[in-house]
Design a protein around this motif. Structure first.
Motif, PDB file in Angstrom:
ATOM      1  N   GLY A   1      -7.669  -2.739   3.298  1.00 29.38           N
ATOM      2  CA  GLY A   1      -9.031  -3.116   3.655  1.00 29.38           C
ATOM      3  C   GLY A   1      -9.965  -3.071   2.460  1.00 29.38           C
ATOM      4  N   PHE A   2      -9.827  -2.034   1.641  1.00 27.16           N
ATOM      5  CA  PHE A   2     -10.680  -1.906   0.464  1.00 27.16           C
ATOM      6  C   PHE A   2     -10.450  -3.052  -0.511  1.00 27.16           C
ATOM      7  N   THR A   3      -9.185  -3.339  -0.819  1.00 20.55           N
ATOM      8  CA  THR A   3      -8.908  -4.397  -1.786  1.00 20.55           C
ATOM      9  C   THR A   3      -9.310  -5.765  -1.244  1.00 20.55           C
TER      10      THR A   3
ATOM     11  N   CYS B   1      -6.133   9.420  -0.543  1.00 20.43           N
ATOM     12  CA  CYS B   1      -5.445   8.503  -1.449  1.00 20.43           C
ATOM     13  C   CYS B   1      -5.459   9.135  -2.820  1.00 20.43           C
TER      14      CYS B   1
ATOM     15  N   CYS C   1      -2.271   5.837   1.677  1.00 19.02           N
ATOM     16  CA  CYS C   1      -3.494   5.038   1.551  1.00 19.02           C
ATOM     17  C   CYS C   1      -3.471   3.813   2.450  1.00 19.02           C
TER      18      CYS C   1
ATOM     19  N   GLN D   1     -11.687  -6.378   0.994  1.00 25.45           N
ATOM     20  CA  GLN D   1     -13.146  -6.455   1.002  1.00 25.45           C
ATOM     21  C   GLN D   1     -13.720  -6.522  -0.412  1.00 25.45           C
ATOM     22  N   LEU D   2     -13.042  -5.908  -1.366  1.00 29.77           N
ATOM     23  CA  LEU D   2     -13.461  -6.029  -2.761  1.00 29.77           C
ATOM     24  C   LEU D   2     -13.369  -7.498  -3.199  1.00 29.77           C
TER      25      LEU D   2
ATOM     26  N   SER E   1       0.818  -1.219   0.000  1.00 28.75           N
ATOM     27  CA  SER E   1       0.000   0.000   0.000  1.00 28.75           C
ATOM     28  C   SER E   1       0.845   1.259   0.000  1.00 28.75           C
TER      29      SER E   1
ATOM     30  N   THR F   1      -6.603   2.641   4.119  1.00 29.26           N
ATOM     31  CA  THR F   1      -7.751   2.348   3.274  1.00 29.26           C
ATOM     32  C   THR F   1      -7.488   1.228   2.273  1.00 29.26           C
ATOM     33  N   PHE F   2      -6.361   1.278   1.596  1.00 26.05           N
ATOM     34  CA  PHE F   2      -6.076   0.373   0.476  1.00 26.05           C
ATOM     35  C   PHE F   2      -6.179  -1.113   0.833  1.00 26.05           C
TER      36      PHE F   2
END
Length: 182
Positions: free
Chosen positions: A99-101, A181, A93, A103-104, A89, A96-97
């Motif tokens: 966790g976002f990726t 980000c 970011c 969870q995606l 990451s 965020t990065f």
């Protein structure tokens, strides 16, 4: 890979292998210990090697989803993808990065149990839905994709997060940029 092997796994153990809830719990706990073991190993081998090694091991044990008819022959281990994502990451970011990726990926894989259940029911074995076969096939596809993606990607094991932040220009005038980000 995780959802393909774990979401329908208790149903597979109950319906196809006719195991008791207690046996299913013990097997699930033992299988999940692999995540901690892989995390420890990744400190020595690196994230990429450990993820690929874990994926190859899961692939080698895929026949156990199809062939076993007893609890002795089951088990599994998974990689260290969340730590790998965090190390890759960008500093601004990092909150965020990963966790976002992650969870995606969970969102994309959220239908795996339903797909496996439908396919298992369409291709029964001895009159019983063959959840093991469908888990094995879908997991093999996920393993192949994971190995390819990890192999061509970079690794940032042992990145010094604090030093990385010091090297970025986050002086008082740029503090607002730390949370964005971009």
């Amino acid at each position: 890979m995780n959802h393909g092997t774990q979401d329908l796994y208790p149903t597979f153990l109950k319906v196809q292998l006719m195991l008791s809830p207690g046996e299913i719990t013990v097997i699930t706990i033992i299988a999940n210990i692999g995540g901690a073991v892989c995390g420890y190993i990744s400190q020595y081998l690196g994230r990429k090697r450990t993820i690929i090694l874990a994926a190859v091991m899961v692939g080698a044990f895929l026949p156990l989803f199809v062939l076993p008819r007893n609890k002795i022959s089951l088990g599994g281990a998974y990689g260290i993808v969340p730590a790998h994502l965090n190390e890759l990451s960008p500093p601004n970011c990092r909150g965020t990065f990963p966790g976002f990726t992650y969870q995606l990926g969970v969102l994309i894989a959220s239908c795996s149990a339903q797909i496996e259940a439908v396919l298992g029911e369409k291709f029964p074995h001895n009159g019983v839905p063959d959840y093991g076969l469908t888990q094995a096939v879908l997991t093999a596809c996920a393993i192949f994709s994971l190995i390819v993606m990890i192999s061509i990607g970079t690794e940032a094991k042992d990145v010094d997060f604090e030093k990385q932040l010091e090297n970025e220009d986050y002086g008082p005038e740029n503090r607002d940029n730390m949370t964005a980000c971009n």
